[in-house]
Enzyme design. Structure first.
Site, PDB file in Angstrom:
ATOM      1  N   GLU A  44      13.472  -7.980   7.592  1.00 36.21           N
ATOM      2  CA  GLU A  44      12.858  -8.087   8.945  1.00 36.21           C
ATOM      3  C   GLU A  44      11.725  -9.190   9.155  1.00 36.21           C
ATOM      4  O   GLU A  44      11.726  -9.712  10.034  1.00 36.21           O
ATOM      5  CB  GLU A  44      12.583  -6.630   9.487  1.00 36.21           C
ATOM      6  CG  GLU A  44      13.644  -5.608   9.814  1.00 36.21           C
ATOM      7  CD  GLU A  44      14.547  -6.148  10.718  1.00 36.21           C
ATOM      8  OE1 GLU A  44      14.184  -7.022  11.691  1.00 36.21           O
ATOM      9  OE2 GLU A  44      15.671  -5.800  10.912  1.00 36.21           O
ATOM     10  N   TYR A  82       7.568  -4.787  16.634  1.00 38.12           N
ATOM     11  CA  TYR A  82       9.311  -4.831  16.539  1.00 38.12           C
ATOM     12  C   TYR A  82       9.452  -4.545  15.086  1.00 38.12           C
ATOM     13  O   TYR A  82      10.254  -3.840  14.936  1.00 38.12           O
ATOM     14  CB  TYR A  82       9.355  -6.511  16.706  1.00 38.12           C
ATOM     15  CG  TYR A  82      10.879  -6.725  16.092  1.00 38.12           C
ATOM     16  CD1 TYR A  82      12.043  -6.284  16.680  1.00 38.12           C
ATOM     17  CD2 TYR A  82      11.133  -7.136  14.638  1.00 38.12           C
ATOM     18  CE1 TYR A  82      13.173  -6.502  16.032  1.00 38.12           C
ATOM     19  CE2 TYR A  82      12.369  -7.284  14.295  1.00 38.12           C
ATOM     20  CZ  TYR A  82      13.267  -6.944  14.957  1.00 38.12           C
ATOM     21  OH  TYR A  82      14.677  -6.903  14.283  1.00 38.12           O
ATOM     22  N   ASP A 141      12.498  -7.622  20.270  1.00 42.10           N
ATOM     23  CA  ASP A 141      12.313  -9.157  20.009  1.00 42.10           C
ATOM     24  C   ASP A 141      12.840 -10.001  21.125  1.00 42.10           C
ATOM     25  O   ASP A 141      13.093  -9.339  22.402  1.00 42.10           O
ATOM     26  CB  ASP A 141      12.932  -9.244  18.754  1.00 42.10           C
ATOM     27  CG  ASP A 141      14.449  -9.117  18.799  1.00 42.10           C
ATOM     28  OD1 ASP A 141      14.871  -8.689  19.944  1.00 42.10           O
ATOM     29  OD2 ASP A 141      14.944  -9.789  17.775  1.00 42.10           O
TER      30      ASP A 141
END
Length: 359
Positions: free
Chosen positions: A39, A122, A140
């Site tokens: 991520e 996020y 996002d």
DNA sequence: AAGTCGGGGGC
DNA sequence: GCCCCAGACTT
């Protein structure tokens, strides 16, 4: 008025994902550490760019502990070319926090996760939903684009406060049984179908439940006003050789390309400005021979500025003393140092010049 | 809220 | 050229 298709939307979306999802390396694990790494790498970075970096990174740092103990220069080298290098330092700082405060177990709640370096709203939501299967939003740019169309949200997504609108929307839409799949389904839909330009609405598994498609203006969304303006910067770059070694310096530990290595650079207000003597003074060297006064002109575009570099190939005498951030290195030693792309470009040109020069 | 922070791919 | 990307951090 309330969105009337919540059940059908979440079900069709997740079913589509289970049929059509992309085969990505980080989808073969539920290890929160590996999800975390993926991520962070994916922040503002395309999937195809990340894949090879992710695999090399996990091979080298397969566990949270191994990353916690990594050498920073080696870590930066692993990140070389990926950009936004503070992500790498923040990731390591975050991992070290987890080792020290949480006994090596990645927290499973938003409060503790978001306090970790480099973990924002996020990334916290992505880890929670994908690794821990918790119903947490992970909003996002991708999700804002998709949901602005599905829900016909016309707020300006370039404003920070707008994200909250989408977080609330996800809280209501998210599939309670498959929260991780739901969030990733939004990503895949955004990447494959609901693209920024020319969305493939006719192939979309949820177009029946898309208010934007019904209105006929899906391709006009999302609304995004803010535009970035970049400015030009001019530099003289000195490729300064002495006895087979090259003058090299480490950039400051904060700011642009922090702690990465470069040929010495002298900033100029105007392209025509002469920095030869200031260069000798600043680096405490004497130019003994000019090999190529105009070796190459190199331009490099960042998101918010452009470097215009005039590169000069020279010989110098080794005066010194030099600060710790300035060293003479061989070409071989240079390979182990983390170089930003603009320097790697110049390095490639230099290598071709040295080893393939017709003279 | 606006700036900073990389680099590459698509058009 | 311009836009955008699985954003976070600083001011």
């Amino acid at each position: 008025m309330k969105y009337p298709y919540t059940q059908q939307f979440r079900q069709n979306l997740v079913e589509w994902f289970h049929r059509e999802q992309r085969n990505l390396p980080w989808r073969h694990t539920k290890d929160p550490y590996k999800i975390w790494v993926s991520e962070v790498m994916l922040q503002q970075t395309r999937v195809d760019t990340v894949i090879p970096y992710y695999q090399r990174f996990i091979d080298k740092y397969p566990t949270l502990e191994s990353l916690a103990g990594a050498d920073e220069e080696e870590l930066l080298k692993m990140w070389e070319g990926l950009g936004y290098y503070s992500r790498a330092r923040n990731l390591q700082a975050g991992v070290r926090e987890v080792v020290e405060k949480y006994g090596g177990t990645v927290p499973n709640n938003r409060h503790d996760l978001q306090k970790l370096k480099g973990v924002g709203p996020y990334t916290a939501g992505a880890i929670l939903s994908i690794a821990y299967n918790l119903p947490e939003h992970a909003v996002d740019g991708n999700v804002m684009r998709v949901l602005s169309r599905v829900l016909h949200i016309t707020e300006d997504i370039s404003l920070p406060r707008t994200r909250k609108i989408f977080e609330k929307a996800v809280d209501e839409l998210i599939h309670p049984d498959y929260p991780g799949d739901f969030n990733q389904a939004l990503m895949d839909l955004g990447a494959m179908i609901c693209t920024p330009v020319s969305p493939k609405c006719l192939l979309c598994p949820v177009r029946e439940y898309c208010l934007g498609f019904m209105e006929g203006d899906a391709d006009q969304l999302p609304i995004k006003t803010k535009k970035t303006k970049s400015k030009n910067e001019y530099y003289d770059v000195y490729i300064a050789v002495n006895d087979g070694k090259i003058l090299f310096e480490r950039r400051p530990s904060e700011g642009l390309l922090a702690n990465m290595w470069q040929f010495p650079m002298m900033p100029k207000k105007q392209p025509s400005e002469n920095t030869w003597e200031p260069f000798e003074l600043k680096y405490n060297v004497t130019i003994t021979k000019v090999l190529e006064e105009n070796f190459v002109e190199q331009k490099h575009v960042f998101s918010h500025l452009t470097w215009n570099m005039s590169c000069h190939l020279i010989e110098i005498s080794e005066n010194g003393p030099f600060p710790d951030s300035v060293q003479f290195v061989t070409l071989k030693e240079m390979e182990a140092l983390p170089l930003p792309v603009p320097m790697a470009k110049i390095m490639n040109i230099l290598n071709r010049y040295i080893f393939h020069s017709p003279e």
